[in-house]
Design a protein around this motif. Structure first.
Motif, short mmCIF file in Angstrom:
data_model
loop_
_atom_site.label_atom_id
_atom_site.label_comp_id
_atom_site.label_asym_id
_atom_site.label_seq_id
_atom_site.Cartn_x
_atom_site.Cartn_y
_atom_site.Cartn_z
N ARG A 1 0.82 -1.20 0.00
CA ARG A 1 0.00 0.00 0.00
C ARG A 1 0.87 1.26 0.00
O ARG A 1 0.61 2.23 -0.72
CB ARG A 1 -0.88 0.00 1.25
N ARG A 2 1.90 1.24 0.80
CA ARG A 2 2.78 2.40 0.90
C ARG A 2 3.40 2.75 -0.47
O ARG A 2 3.47 3.90 -0.88
CB ARG A 2 3.88 2.07 1.90
N LEU A 3 3.83 1.71 -1.17
CA LEU A 3 4.44 1.96 -2.47
C LEU A 3 3.43 2.52 -3.46
O LEU A 3 3.72 3.48 -4.18
CB LEU A 3 5.06 0.66 -3.02
N VAL A 4 2.27 1.90 -3.49
CA VAL A 4 1.25 2.37 -4.42
C VAL A 4 0.85 3.82 -4.09
O VAL A 4 0.73 4.67 -4.97
CB VAL A 4 0.03 1.44 -4.38
N ASP A 5 0.73 4.09 -2.80
CA ASP A 5 0.38 5.45 -2.39
C ASP A 5 1.42 6.47 -2.84
O ASP A 5 1.08 7.53 -3.38
CB ASP A 5 0.24 5.51 -0.86
N SER A 6 2.66 6.14 -2.58
CA SER A 6 3.73 7.07 -2.97
C SER A 6 3.64 7.37 -4.45
O SER A 6 3.76 8.52 -4.88
CB SER A 6 5.11 6.47 -2.66
N LEU A 7 3.45 6.32 -5.22
CA LEU A 7 3.39 6.52 -6.66
C LEU A 7 2.22 7.42 -7.03
O LEU A 7 2.37 8.41 -7.76
CB LEU A 7 3.26 5.15 -7.35
N LEU A 8 1.04 7.09 -6.52
CA LEU A 8 -0.14 7.84 -6.93
C LEU A 8 -0.05 9.30 -6.50
O LEU A 8 -0.45 10.20 -7.25
CB LEU A 8 -1.40 7.18 -6.34
N LYS A 9 0.52 9.52 -5.32
CA LYS A 9 0.68 10.91 -4.89
C LYS A 9 1.63 11.67 -5.79
O LYS A 9 1.40 12.82 -6.14
CB LYS A 9 1.22 10.95 -3.47
N ALA A 10 2.72 10.98 -6.13
CA ALA A 10 3.75 11.67 -6.91
C ALA A 10 3.25 12.05 -8.29
O ALA A 10 3.68 13.04 -8.86
CB ALA A 10 5.00 10.79 -7.02
N ILE A 11 2.35 11.25 -8.83
CA ILE A 11 1.90 11.56 -10.19
C ILE A 11 0.47 12.08 -10.21
O ILE A 11 -0.15 12.17 -11.28
CB ILE A 11 2.03 10.33 -11.11
N ALA A 12 -0.02 12.43 -9.05
CA ALA A 12 -1.36 13.02 -9.02
C ALA A 12 -1.34 14.39 -9.70
O ALA A 12 -0.32 15.08 -9.66
CB ALA A 12 -1.82 13.15 -7.57
N PRO A 13 -2.37 14.72 -10.34
CA PRO A 13 -2.37 16.01 -11.05
C PRO A 13 -2.39 17.17 -10.06
O PRO A 13 -2.71 16.99 -8.90
CB PRO A 13 -3.69 15.95 -11.85
N GLY A 14 -2.07 18.30 -10.56
CA GLY A 14 -2.03 19.50 -9.72
C GLY A 14 -0.67 19.71 -9.26
O GLY A 14 -0.26 19.79 -8.21
#
Lengths: 214, 214, 214, 214
Positions: free
Chosen positions: B201-214
DNA sequence: AGATAAACGAGACGGTACGTCACGTCTTAGG
DNA sequence: CCTAAGACGTGACGTACCGTCTCGTTTATCT
């Protein structure tokens, strides 16, 4: 410089004791030899990589004897790690907390990123990493260096940020370091390639985003 | 299973040529031998690590001859990589796009994370990584596998997300993979330790946050 | 030629057994390599003596690998002894009992005396003796050769003489051999010098006098 | 005790020169150290033989520095020979010519025969012989000792016997010594065994018979 | 009483060789 | 023609000693 510690037990601790200075006699470790070996080991890594790293060749090129190498380094892996870590600036300047947090974090990865920009540097660092991964003792040396030069400074920075509320409450120093350095290892080790020039900002951004509050 | 492709000459291409049926005669590659070698190589990695990986020992344990090993694998590094990659499930099931994106990304790292949970698995994977980093050919094999099983699926997923606007416009597949896998390499290689159990979960979260728009 | 026996267990013994031929497969011992090593070892003895006998140098000069040497000889000492003994004629011709006893005894020491006449020969034999004295296994090889080529023939000769009454009743084969050879070792080892050319007769005379009846 | 002569260049020769008295100052050679080294060297021979004789080990066991050893002995071989010869009685008592000739000759070999009766003694003497055979300087030392303690006394004895007509006219001191000692070397070196207890008479008898007139 | 100089312990140094291990290639005999 | 077995030349391993050297300490003799 990180080495197998052979410090003569802190003479100033008991120097003012009445007379009990049981000091070593005999010749001291040769600085010239030590440096020649470190340089030769670094060159060996750049030219042959870790798998083909040969202590024989290092000894020959450094005009040193193998015995001298094994006297001061526990293994080829320790030597390789030491040779590479020794090329980095001794101490990162402690930075005032007024400096921008981005710059302060960047300063922790910048020296490494600069080093691996050149082909030789990348080869050497890849070799050192592999050596540290292969060998328990070498791993210790690497992790000790990493703790001192990266983890502790980074912890200070993030702790300050946490006080300001700029970092989420459950931030974790391990998560932070692996977000900063993991991508570098991925490029260097898994992809066996160079690390692109403009990279620092991306790493710092990823980290800050990942540990931003909310 | 990824191997040095030695499938020569695509028999059907010239099979119907006028009289060119110069087809191979004699026994075919022995499956039993191949498997025994792969198993022995995996065991060798878990027991001796990459630096002390010995083809002689693999041959002896697999009751195979060295000739047989060198006939089918270009080098020890290729064998090591092959032996480890071969233990992963052959094909990740192509997942419907209706499944939650978190789960779909998690599926890409889950098999690896499960594998390195045990001590043996961690040793083996660490060994395979080191082999891939040491040797050009082995690196190719690893990266080919990585491209096929990770990068392409991940690209599909992220491309879909991008269409939905869930991912910033300048997302980069390389950045994404290194955010997902870099931390794993950091734990496995640089820290020489195990990879914690709850990590996906931590890895997936980091990724999604890093490439989240805005 | 005396060597560590690696004879393939007398194939003709069970050759006509119905099917049980569990014969060795794989390459055979290379004769060329064996000979090159023996020659190089002999040369090494003449040029460097026993104390400075270097297996590395022998391997280099014979264009053989050290492994090959250690595969077939238990130690440097065994190799040295083998190399020197191998230069002596394979089998002393069995001599008719009608030949003069002086000549028959002389024939037992003549080959050795001829060999040590030259400087090289003396160096080589001195080396072989020292090797046999240093090392248990090498000593066995030397004594086995000595028993077969000297002691047994000499015993036959003296036994015949005893029947004729030409030798005292309490003659002893050990005494006889040491009277014949001891003086040679004295010259070669203790005096570190050459052995004079005209010497055979003196040795035979001493022996015959010492064991003459009365 | 036989040693590399390091006599301080005969001070009385130029001591009374006008002002050339450039006399030595500083400590003298340490007797304790010398003895410890000789004892350790003897032990080293009995425990490791000549081939594995290690100056490092001797130094360590004698609590001496290697420098000290190399200062006073030219080589390991010289040290080995010196250590063994030093254990023999300093001077054979000059015997009156009235004593039986057999006993007088026996007295020349008796000390050696007694020494090699024990296992340790045999090892040590074998080692010393090998050292003397290996090394030119050590050989000189051994032969000097042998000349002084054996050859000269034996020559006197035989010369007296020759006057009485008890020895053939063409007797030769070399022949005589090699008949006396050769058999011992044969047992010690070539046969690598112990020397039997009752042996003296046999050796003396062989010698006397061989050089008896007629 | 210094000063001088040699002997000493300890042990670092550049080397050479050790005996073992592994490499990748090649050879033999069996299926 | 694949296979197991294994000999081969090459070369590195980590250790042990070599003989020389550099330290600092400890005597002894000479100023």
């Amino acid at each position: 410089m990180v080495e197998n510690e052979v410090l003569p037990d802190d003479p100033e601790v008991d120097a003012d004791a009445e007379e009990g200075d049981r000091r070593r006699v005999g010749p001291k470790r040769s600085e010239a030899s030590t440096n020649a070996v470190l340089v030769a080991a670094y060159t060996e890594l750049t030219e042959h990589g870790w798998r083909s790293f040969s202590v024989d060749r290092v000894a020959k090129n450094a005009k040193a004897s193998k015995q001298t190498i094994y006297r001061w380094w526990k293994s080829a892996a320790c030597l390789a790690v030491d040779a590479v870590l020794g090329t980095l600036s001794e101490k990162p300047v402690a930075q005032a907390s007024t400096v921008d947090v981005r710059d302060r974090i960047a300063a922790l990865i910048e020296p490494l990123l600069v080093a691996v920009r050149t082909g030789d540097g990348a080869h050497a660092w890849r070799g050192a990493l592999l050596a540290a991964a292969d060998d328990g003792e070498a791993g210790e040396i690497f992790r000790a260096w990493f703790g001192e030069h990266v983890k502790i400074p980074l912890r200070h920075i993030l702790a300050e940020q946490a006080l300001k509320g700029a970092v989420r409450r459950d931030w974790d120093i391990d998560l932070a370091t692996e977000l900063l350095f993991g991508p570098i290892w991925h490029r260097l080790i898994a992809m066996r390639g160079p690390v692109p020039e403009v990279y620092t900002r991306r790493l710092v951004d990823s980290l800050l985003k990942a540990i931003a509050p909310g």
